[in-house]
Design an enzyme around this catalytic site. Structure first.
Site, PDB file in Angstrom:
ATOM      1  N   THR A 117     -93.117   6.591 -29.860  1.00 12.75           N
ATOM      2  CA  THR A 117     -93.585   5.363 -29.230  1.00 12.75           C
ATOM      3  C   THR A 117     -92.737   4.162 -29.623  1.00 12.75           C
ATOM      4  O   THR A 117     -92.195   4.117 -30.746  1.00 12.75           O
ATOM      5  CB  THR A 117     -95.050   5.091 -29.641  1.00 12.75           C
ATOM      6  OG1 THR A 117     -95.445   3.778 -29.201  1.00 12.75           O
ATOM      7  CG2 THR A 117     -95.216   5.136 -31.156  1.00 12.75           C
ATOM      8  N   TYR A 141    -101.124   3.428 -35.781  1.00 14.71           N
ATOM      9  CA  TYR A 141    -100.611   4.286 -34.701  1.00 14.71           C
ATOM     10  C   TYR A 141     -99.092   4.369 -34.768  1.00 14.71           C
ATOM     11  O   TYR A 141     -98.508   5.459 -34.803  1.00 14.71           O
ATOM     12  CB  TYR A 141    -101.064   3.743 -33.347  1.00 14.71           C
ATOM     13  CG  TYR A 141    -100.343   4.364 -32.176  1.00 14.71           C
ATOM     14  CD1 TYR A 141    -100.500   5.719 -31.898  1.00 14.71           C
ATOM     15  CD2 TYR A 141     -99.508   3.611 -31.355  1.00 14.71           C
ATOM     16  CE1 TYR A 141     -99.836   6.303 -30.828  1.00 14.71           C
ATOM     17  CE2 TYR A 141     -98.845   4.186 -30.297  1.00 14.71           C
ATOM     18  CZ  TYR A 141     -99.006   5.530 -30.034  1.00 14.71           C
ATOM     19  OH  TYR A 141     -98.333   6.107 -28.979  1.00 14.71           O
TER      20      TYR A 141
END
Length: 335
Positions: A117, A141
């Protein structure tokens, strides 16, 4: 030989399965169905329901289907949730992936592609951001994904017969233009998905989290990539690994961004009506702006995105919402 797609019943994973099948690959799916759907997996791809952290199960799948590559999507992905429950994210995204990688090495699976990501960069400060930019994630995350990148790097250094590609996604949106799959998870948080649901009356209104960022209109800026272009990059990355291309970390984005308000303008334009949008406070963990420099993927994979058009992305998302609203999807047993 087969490709194992973990999380293949989910949003991006199901698109990946279709992309591989469309190009003649044999595919097997592992998904625990916590947020995915068995009906999203094409009948041609055997579905095993289970957890990527279950080493015995993963080993059986690899042996049974003669797996030579793993494309790993399974994991948790909501930034604000990771702020409130970081341990879940380190468990699902880091610890279980470590187990999956260990099984791949033990079973001599040579190729591994990991769904990472742009959140590993945080607010980069220089746009478009390149792969050699400093990584400074602003959420568990992002950190959980970065830690997995390190696991892959160190594993490949220790095992000459194991290589990998890390693809750092920017903001994935849209749906299969053929209407076969799309983002279907209830309560999804992706902006274009939420806006499409609101436009079609599935939500009474939607919120914009902060309009006081240091951007031209005060809302966050993101690089929105069509999911079909994204999974094509994975397939090309796999081809490169099989041809001996070696391990690599690459961005996947279009190289330009849109603010939240610009996205909303697109949704209203494509939908042809107004949407109830309400401004609220910032969410923890949201970066100001993240836009990709994807020159490396274009050069190394020969990746040439075909669907770089915001209105087109929104149109496919809206089309999928209409399909979801009218179709009673069966599970794979037909019940």
């Amino acid at each position: 030989m087969s490709v194992l797609v973990t999380g293949g019943a989910g949003y991006i994973g199901s698109h990946m399965v279709w992309e591989l099948l469309d190009h003649g690959e044999s595919v097997v799916v592992l998904d625990r169905l916590s947020s995915g759907f068995d009906w999203a997996v094409p009948a041609e791809a055997p579905l095993h329901v289970g957890d990527v952290g279950d080493g015995e199960l993963v080993a059986r799948i690899i042996q049974e289907h003669k797996v030579d590559a793993i494309i790993h999507f399974a994991g948790s992905l909501i930034v604000p949730e990771s702020m409130s429950d970081p341990l879940q994210y380190y468990e699902n995204n880091t610890c279980k992936t470590r187990s999956l990688v260990a099984t791949a090495v033990r079973e001599k699976v040579p190729h591994f592609i990991f769904s990472s990501t742009a959140a590993v960069y945080g607010t980069a400060g220089v746009e478009p951001v390149r792969e050699d930019a400093m990584t400074k994630p602003e959420s568990p995350y992002g950190t959980s994904k970065l830690m997995t990148e390190w696991i892959l790097r160190d594993t490949a250094a220790a095992h000459a017969d194991f290589d990998y590609t890390v693809l750092r996604y920017f903001n994935v949106a849209g749906a299969d233009p053929k209407g076969r799959t799309g983002q279907s998870t209830p309560g999804a948080t992706l902006l274009i998905k939420v806006a499409a649901e609101t436009a079609l009356g599935k939500r009474p209104f939607m919120q914009i989290y902060g309009d006081d960022y240091p951007t031209p209109d005060g809302t966050c800026i993101r690089d929105y990539i069509h999911v079909t272009d994204l999974v094509a990059a994975h397939r090309l990355a796999l081809n490169r690994l099989r041809a001996g291309g070696g391990s690599l970390v690459a961005n996947c984005g279009y190289g330009h961004g849109y603010s939240v308000l610009e996205v909303m303008d697109s949704v209203k334009r494509v939908y042809g009506g107004e949407i109830d949008v309400r401004i609220t406070g910032r969410r923890p963990g949201d970066a100001v702006a993240v836009v990709a420099n994807s020159d490396l993927a274009r050069r190394e994979f020969g990746w040439a995105p075909r669907l770089d058009n915001l209105d087109g992305i929104v149109s496919d998302a809206l089309s999928w919402e209409r399909i979801l609203a009218t179709k009673n999807w069966p599970n794979r047993t037909g019940s």
